[in-house]
Motif scaffolding. Structure first.
Motif, PDB file in Angstrom:
ATOM      1  N   GLY A  20      41.649  30.072  51.534  1.00 26.89           N
ATOM      2  CA  GLY A  20      42.143  30.896  50.435  1.00 26.89           C
ATOM      3  C   GLY A  20      42.389  30.070  49.187  1.00 26.89           C
ATOM      4  O   GLY A  20      42.087  30.502  48.064  1.00 26.89           O
ATOM      5  N   GLN A  21      42.944  28.859  49.369  1.00 19.42           N
ATOM      6  CA  GLN A  21      43.162  27.981  48.219  1.00 19.42           C
ATOM      7  C   GLN A  21      41.840  27.557  47.586  1.00 19.42           C
ATOM      8  O   GLN A  21      41.732  27.439  46.361  1.00 19.42           O
ATOM      9  CB  GLN A  21      43.940  26.734  48.663  1.00 19.42           C
ATOM     10  CG  GLN A  21      45.374  26.995  49.073  1.00 19.42           C
ATOM     11  CD  GLN A  21      46.260  27.404  47.903  1.00 19.42           C
ATOM     12  OE1 GLN A  21      45.854  27.360  46.744  1.00 19.42           O
ATOM     13  NE2 GLN A  21      47.480  27.811  48.214  1.00 19.42           N
ATOM     14  N   LYS A  22      40.815  27.371  48.436  1.00 19.48           N
ATOM     15  CA  LYS A  22      39.495  26.989  47.910  1.00 19.48           C
ATOM     16  C   LYS A  22      38.915  28.130  47.074  1.00 19.48           C
ATOM     17  O   LYS A  22      38.344  27.892  45.995  1.00 19.48           O
ATOM     18  CB  LYS A  22      38.564  26.650  49.071  1.00 19.48           C
ATOM     19  CG  LYS A  22      37.185  26.190  48.633  1.00 19.48           C
ATOM     20  CD  LYS A  22      36.327  25.825  49.833  1.00 19.48           C
ATOM     21  CE  LYS A  22      34.929  25.378  49.374  1.00 19.48           C
ATOM     22  NZ  LYS A  22      34.063  25.040  50.538  1.00 19.48           N
ATOM     23  N   ILE A  23      39.056  29.362  47.572  1.00 17.03           N
ATOM     24  CA  ILE A  23      38.573  30.526  46.822  1.00 17.03           C
ATOM     25  C   ILE A  23      39.296  30.611  45.484  1.00 17.03           C
ATOM     26  O   ILE A  23      38.677  30.811  44.429  1.00 17.03           O
ATOM     27  CB  ILE A  23      38.792  31.815  47.631  1.00 17.03           C
ATOM     28  CG1 ILE A  23      37.872  31.839  48.858  1.00 17.03           C
ATOM     29  CG2 ILE A  23      38.551  33.048  46.759  1.00 17.03           C
ATOM     30  CD1 ILE A  23      38.116  33.018  49.778  1.00 17.03           C
ATOM     31  N   ARG A  24      40.607  30.462  45.522  1.00 16.31           N
ATOM     32  CA  ARG A  24      41.412  30.578  44.306  1.00 16.31           C
ATOM     33  C   ARG A  24      41.019  29.499  43.288  1.00 16.31           C
ATOM     34  O   ARG A  24      40.861  29.783  42.082  1.00 16.31           O
ATOM     35  CB  ARG A  24      42.881  30.454  44.666  1.00 16.31           C
ATOM     36  CG  ARG A  24      43.842  30.711  43.521  1.00 16.31           C
ATOM     37  CD  ARG A  24      45.275  30.800  44.025  1.00 16.31           C
ATOM     38  NE  ARG A  24      46.169  31.159  42.949  1.00 16.31           N
ATOM     39  CZ  ARG A  24      46.788  30.294  42.166  1.00 16.31           C
ATOM     40  NH1 ARG A  24      46.592  28.993  42.343  1.00 16.31           N
ATOM     41  NH2 ARG A  24      47.591  30.711  41.197  1.00 16.31           N
ATOM     42  N   ALA A  25      40.833  28.270  43.762  1.00 11.41           N
ATOM     43  CA  ALA A  25      40.473  27.179  42.855  1.00 11.41           C
ATOM     44  C   ALA A  25      39.080  27.380  42.262  1.00 11.41           C
ATOM     45  O   ALA A  25      38.847  27.098  41.078  1.00 11.41           O
ATOM     46  CB  ALA A  25      40.529  25.854  43.604  1.00 11.41           C
ATOM     47  N   THR A  26      38.150  27.897  43.065  1.00 12.81           N
ATOM     48  CA  THR A  26      36.787  28.120  42.584  1.00 12.81           C
ATOM     49  C   THR A  26      36.748  29.194  41.504  1.00 12.81           C
ATOM     50  O   THR A  26      36.095  29.031  40.464  1.00 12.81           O
ATOM     51  CB  THR A  26      35.870  28.516  43.756  1.00 12.81           C
ATOM     52  OG1 THR A  26      35.890  27.482  44.748  1.00 12.81           O
ATOM     53  CG2 THR A  26      34.439  28.722  43.268  1.00 12.81           C
ATOM     54  N   VAL A  27      37.456  30.301  41.746  1.00 11.95           N
ATOM     55  CA  VAL A  27      37.495  31.375  40.752  1.00 11.95           C
ATOM     56  C   VAL A  27      38.127  30.871  39.453  1.00 11.95           C
ATOM     57  O   VAL A  27      37.661  31.172  38.353  1.00 11.95           O
ATOM     58  CB  VAL A  27      38.272  32.598  41.298  1.00 11.95           C
ATOM     59  CG1 VAL A  27      38.457  33.644  40.206  1.00 11.95           C
ATOM     60  CG2 VAL A  27      37.545  33.205  42.482  1.00 11.95           C
ATOM     61  N   LYS A  28      39.186  30.092  39.580  1.00 11.89           N
ATOM     62  CA  LYS A  28      39.852  29.543  38.398  1.00 11.89           C
ATOM     63  C   LYS A  28      38.924  28.616  37.619  1.00 11.89           C
ATOM     64  O   LYS A  28      38.851  28.670  36.383  1.00 11.89           O
ATOM     65  CB  LYS A  28      41.111  28.782  38.835  1.00 11.89           C
ATOM     66  CG  LYS A  28      41.865  28.086  37.723  1.00 11.89           C
ATOM     67  CD  LYS A  28      42.527  29.062  36.781  1.00 11.89           C
ATOM     68  CE  LYS A  28      43.406  28.329  35.784  1.00 11.89           C
ATOM     69  NZ  LYS A  28      44.027  29.243  34.810  1.00 11.89           N
ATOM     70  N   GLN A  29      38.183  27.771  38.340  1.00 12.50           N
ATOM     71  CA  GLN A  29      37.291  26.817  37.681  1.00 12.50           C
ATOM     72  C   GLN A  29      36.123  27.526  37.011  1.00 12.50           C
ATOM     73  O   GLN A  29      35.736  27.178  35.890  1.00 12.50           O
ATOM     74  CB  GLN A  29      36.761  25.820  38.715  1.00 12.50           C
ATOM     75  CG  GLN A  29      35.816  24.776  38.121  1.00 12.50           C
ATOM     76  CD  GLN A  29      35.260  23.833  39.171  1.00 12.50           C
ATOM     77  OE1 GLN A  29      35.528  23.992  40.358  1.00 12.50           O
ATOM     78  NE2 GLN A  29      34.503  22.846  38.749  1.00 12.50           N
ATOM     79  N   TRP A  30      35.562  28.525  37.669  1.00 10.86           N
ATOM     80  CA  TRP A  30      34.358  29.175  37.150  1.00 10.86           C
ATOM     81  C   TRP A  30      34.653  30.208  36.071  1.00 10.86           C
ATOM     82  O   TRP A  30      33.823  30.440  35.194  1.00 10.86           O
ATOM     83  CB  TRP A  30      33.594  29.848  38.290  1.00 10.86           C
ATOM     84  CG  TRP A  30      32.934  28.871  39.228  1.00 10.86           C
ATOM     85  CD1 TRP A  30      32.990  27.515  39.174  1.00 10.86           C
ATOM     86  CD2 TRP A  30      32.124  29.197  40.366  1.00 10.86           C
ATOM     87  NE1 TRP A  30      32.276  26.956  40.211  1.00 10.86           N
ATOM     88  CE2 TRP A  30      31.722  27.974  40.960  1.00 10.86           C
ATOM     89  CE3 TRP A  30      31.702  30.377  40.944  1.00 10.86           C
ATOM     90  CZ2 TRP A  30      30.921  27.926  42.085  1.00 10.86           C
ATOM     91  CZ3 TRP A  30      30.903  30.315  42.079  1.00 10.86           C
ATOM     92  CH2 TRP A  30      30.514  29.113  42.641  1.00 10.86           C
ATOM     93  N   THR A  31      35.793  30.852  36.140  1.00 11.64           N
ATOM     94  CA  THR A  31      36.080  31.945  35.197  1.00 11.64           C
ATOM     95  C   THR A  31      37.304  31.706  34.332  1.00 11.64           C
ATOM     96  O   THR A  31      37.485  32.377  33.324  1.00 11.64           O
ATOM     97  CB  THR A  31      36.281  33.273  35.951  1.00 11.64           C
ATOM     98  OG1 THR A  31      37.511  33.214  36.702  1.00 11.64           O
ATOM     99  CG2 THR A  31      35.123  33.561  36.895  1.00 11.64           C
TER     100      THR A  31
END
Length: 338
Positions: A20-31
């Motif tokens: 879940g933290q990986k998903i959250r970090a990826t969305v934050k980085q990309w968008t």
């Protein structure tokens, strides 16, 4: 997109909290958009977990409901109105039964809940108990209708203005049908006065069957003009018009008509595709039918639209900075994407 659900049934070895933290970090980085992630056995509990993840900074935006030491204590602290699908009226009814928090709803009598709120109410209770009742939807629900509706910028009294508006809405509707790969077999045009003016009220709707079904803008505009003329009654001040395409069917799955006049379908499809391509590349209505008019006076007022900072080059923010030189301070302007 406000939210999305992801099935984690195959993640047997991964730590779901870390994922879940990986998903959250990826969305934050990309968008650049911060999100919360809730993980649980059912959709309803996952929504509540995501809600709690927002409230407590120490969770860092992620909560795995199954790892809580006392999940019932968390449910007891949540208002019943926080549950997915429970709106204002349903919450008032539950409060009248003495159910004010989520734990009380979870422990409610199944028979009573089903009798008062139907199967959906019962499914919500079962979801709170950890029994999945709302399945994942990997395939989008088939589109059953397309609606295009706008209020006018001012009250309209002339048929010519109504027809221009209806032609514009029909054009948008046809573009959506082609983008979805659908054909319309039934078309409706409606118009009405303002609900907030009790005097001189009027509303009308006219429909037509289209055989064979089509998404050709020219055909739909032709039918829409006839419907608008039939629905229009002089002497009223119209506020809004709407077009509705129903009886939709996928392109290529419609039987031709024995009685309709022959049409070179391939040429019409190429024409519509060329128009769509030009309007995408240049601007909306760069190429359009004459029925839309040249300078519409009825259009919705849009002077106060928010700036399109991330999607339009002409509206990229301008940052003004001061740059000091040895002799003096000069002000310079730089355009940059923030």
């Amino acid at each position: 997109i406000d939210e999305a659900f992801l099935g984690l049934h195959g993640f047997t070895k991964a730590d779901l909290g870390d994922y879940g933290q990986k998903i959250r970090a990826t969305v934050k980085q990309w968008t650049g958009i911060p999100v919360s992630v809730g993980i649980a056995k059912t959709k309803t509990l996952a929504k509540l977990a995501a809600h709690e993840a927002k409230r407590y900074p120490d969770l860092n935006g992620v909560l795995n409901f199954d790892t809580l030491a006392d999940p019932d204590a968390v449910l007891a602290s949540l208002d019943v109105g926080e549950v997915w699908g429970i709106g204002r009226n349903l919450k008032a009814n539950l409060n009248g039964m003495g159910i004010t928090n989520v734990l009380q709803l979870k422990q409610a009598n199944e028979t009573v809940i089903k009798k008062k709120f139907g199967v959906l109410g019962l499914r919500t209770v079962l979801e709170l108990r950890g029994t999945p009742c709302f399945p994942m939807e990997p395939v989008a629900t088939p589109v059953t209708m397309r609606i295009v509706s706008r209020s006018f910028g001012h009250l309209v009294t002339e048929l010519s203005d109504i027809k221009e508006a209806v032609a514009t809405y029909t054009t948008r509707c046809a573009e959506k049908l082609r983008a979805d790969g659908l054909l319309a077999g039934h078309f409706t045009v409606t118009m009405r006065t303002s609900y907030y003016r009790p005097e001189n009220q009027y509303g009308a709707a006219r429909s037509v069957e289209i055989d064979p079904p089509t998404n050709d803008t020219a055909v739909l505009i032709h039918e829409a003009m006839r419907l608008a003329e039939a629905a229009f009654t002089p002497g009223y001040e119209y506020l809004k018009a709407k077009v509705i395409a129903t009886d939709l069917s996928p392109v290529g799955e419609v039987q031709g008509s024995l009685f309709a006049a022959p049409v070179d379908t391939e040429k019409r499809e190429k024409l519509m595709a060329a128009m769509d391509n030009l309007n995408r590349r240049l601007s909306p209505d760069a190429v359009k039918f004459g029925a839309l008019g040249l300078k519409p006076t009825w259009a919705m007022r849009s002077e106060y639209f928010s700036q399109r900072y991330t999607t339009h080059w002409g509206e990229v923010p301008t940052v003004k900075v001061w740059q000091k030189t040895s002799a003096q301070s000069t002000r310079q302007s730089y355009e940059t994407v923030l």
